[in-house]
Motif scaffolding. Sequence first.
Motif, PDB file in Angstrom:
ATOM      1  N   LEU A   1       0.928  -1.069  -0.054  1.00  0.00           N
ATOM      2  CA  LEU A   1      -0.021   0.110  -0.123  1.00  0.00           C
ATOM      3  C   LEU A   1       1.032   1.218   0.019  1.00  0.00           C
ATOM      4  O   LEU A   1       1.672   1.390   0.838  1.00  0.00           O
ATOM      5  CB  LEU A   1      -0.916   0.105   1.401  1.00  0.00           C
TER       6      LEU A   1
ATOM      7  N   VAL B   1       0.668   5.339   0.827  1.00  0.00           N
ATOM      8  CA  VAL B   1      -0.068   6.002   1.681  1.00  0.00           C
ATOM      9  C   VAL B   1       0.580   7.200   1.968  1.00  0.00           C
ATOM     10  O   VAL B   1       1.785   7.433   1.682  1.00  0.00           O
ATOM     11  CB  VAL B   1      -0.494   5.365   2.921  1.00  0.00           C
TER      12      VAL B   1
ATOM     13  N   THR C   1      -5.585   5.145   9.190  1.00  0.00           N
ATOM     14  CA  THR C   1      -6.623   4.481   9.650  1.00  0.00           C
ATOM     15  C   THR C   1      -7.427   5.108  10.267  1.00  0.00           C
ATOM     16  O   THR C   1      -8.734   4.802  10.295  1.00  0.00           O
ATOM     17  CB  THR C   1      -6.492   3.156  10.025  1.00  0.00           C
TER      18      THR C   1
ATOM     19  N   THR D   1      -7.772  -4.890   3.844  1.00  0.00           N
ATOM     20  CA  THR D   1      -8.049  -3.321   3.589  1.00  0.00           C
ATOM     21  C   THR D   1      -8.613  -3.261   2.067  1.00  0.00           C
ATOM     22  O   THR D   1      -7.586  -3.659   1.091  1.00  0.00           O
ATOM     23  CB  THR D   1      -6.926  -2.629   3.834  1.00  0.00           C
TER      24      THR D   1
ATOM     25  N   ASN E   1      -8.494  -2.329  -1.598  1.00  0.00           N
ATOM     26  CA  ASN E   1      -7.376  -1.868  -2.331  1.00  0.00           C
ATOM     27  C   ASN E   1      -7.446  -2.139  -3.837  1.00  0.00           C
ATOM     28  O   ASN E   1      -8.206  -2.986  -4.429  1.00  0.00           O
ATOM     29  CB  ASN E   1      -5.979  -2.461  -1.898  1.00  0.00           C
TER      30      ASN E   1
ATOM     31  N   LEU F   1      -5.555   2.638  -1.517  1.00  0.00           N
ATOM     32  CA  LEU F   1      -6.725   2.170  -0.596  1.00  0.00           C
ATOM     33  C   LEU F   1      -7.994   2.729  -1.924  1.00  0.00           C
ATOM     34  O   LEU F   1      -7.864   3.496  -2.485  1.00  0.00           O
ATOM     35  CB  LEU F   1      -6.740   3.211   0.409  1.00  0.00           C
TER      36      LEU F   1
ATOM     37  N   GLN G   1     -11.546   3.890  -2.234  1.00  0.00           N
ATOM     38  CA  GLN G   1     -12.495   4.529  -1.373  1.00  0.00           C
ATOM     39  C   GLN G   1     -13.948   4.690  -2.053  1.00  0.00           C
ATOM     40  O   GLN G   1     -13.791   4.446  -3.405  1.00  0.00           O
ATOM     41  CB  GLN G   1     -11.966   6.065  -1.155  1.00  0.00           C
TER      42      GLN G   1
ATOM     43  N   ALA H   1     -12.290   1.687   1.995  1.00  0.00           N
ATOM     44  CA  ALA H   1     -11.403   1.534   2.920  1.00  0.00           C
ATOM     45  C   ALA H   1     -11.888   2.401   4.247  1.00  0.00           C
ATOM     46  O   ALA H   1     -11.794   1.922   5.457  1.00  0.00           O
ATOM     47  CB  ALA H   1     -10.212   1.803   2.505  1.00  0.00           C
TER      48      ALA H   1
END
Length: 460
Positions: A101, A103, A144, A285, A287, A299, A301, A304
Amino acid sequence: MGGWIAVLTTAAVIGTSLTAYAAYYDIYGNIEQQNIDTDSFGDRPNRVEGAMNIMVIGSDVRTGENADYGEAEGQRPDTLIVAHISPNNGRATLVNLPRDLIVDLPACEGQGDTAGMAAQRGMINSPLSLGGVQCQWKAVESVTGIRIDHFVSVDFTGFKGIVDSIGGVRMCIPDPIDDEDAKLHLDAGEQTLDGEESLGYMRSRYGQGDGSDVSRIKRQQEFLGAMLNQVMQGEILNRPSNITGFLSSVTETMTTDDELTLDVMSDIAIAMREVDLGNINFVTTPNGQAPENENRLALTQPQASQLFEAIAKDQSLTGDDDGGDGGGGDGDGDEEQQEQVAPGDVSVEVLNGEGTPGLAEQVGQWLTTEGFQVANTGNPVQIPAQTTIYYGSGKKAHAQALADEAVNATVVENTSLGDTVQLVLAQDWDGFTSTAGSGGGSSPGGVDGTTAEESKQQCS
């Protein structure tokens, strides 16, 4: 490496015995502990009374006894999991954060001989090597919005010892595995994996499936479920000497924060005692492919954020439905019995009319891990008002097998199609269904998961 969660979950499930034998106080003394200055984080997510969140790190440090597994600078989480223990809901949820991931990471001060790091966009597991556990802790909270209460970390050698202490783990290996990188060579069939083989199975990535970290996580979750089932149904709980041996293996290789005391461990154990295996949930999660790097993940959305918010607020992941038809109906009122079609017999083309870049590829990847045959991904010429699965002559049951996996999908016949069904994602696309507890409800759209109860391993 998802197997590290056994350090917490398995020990917690049987850990009510901690207070029953004075020797366990000596065992507790084996644990290496670190002080984490959470006051330096600034504003933190709110704590929910009665719930606990533990960051579980499977460290890939390659020094000392771990040097046999190759060279790597510093240490990084080979697996990173948030374990949410929720006595109020009678369940535990283990959220995998894929190491690939990308981020937004916050700035943090270094710990020990680490320098710390400036705010940057990077891989979710990089703060550990740049600033130690303290930086990793802060990053997970920042990404998170979940308040972390404690951390647990174990390395490669520790994991092997844990597996060997329970006599290995019985697994069904569907196809032969020959993965030199993971030092893993297994025949197909049902067999008991020892510690070395289990470590190889958990590390193996390119030797199985599609080589992605996401598909590896799915296999890891299945391993953990098998391990928990074996512990709960085996001889470990029946004899104090077995419990002592298991906990000794765990604690000799475990690092935690210094506030994870014996009393806190006992509280966790008491809470876990009330959690049925069907309510120990493993989720990944949501993804998809990262826009800036096709070899990394981002992520998805809003799925997530919805998952993180549910965990942060100690809300159940299951919906209010009764676990009935997971997919949409075909709208034609046909109630005749439909033939059952296995995912491997369904060829599907995924077309993205929802608008999120890379969504068709993400959905296709998930379907592949579930056994469906993904023929193609792309964009539709026309976008329907709602997510629709189109099928050709004689392929209604194939379309319905796919619809049963979707939160919302209408099944419609299109006589111009051949053997491949089309999944056209519209603006209402809400992901796949996922049993997240014995109640049979649905996880938030786009969340892939399973339970410990569902992970019983037996070759057919």
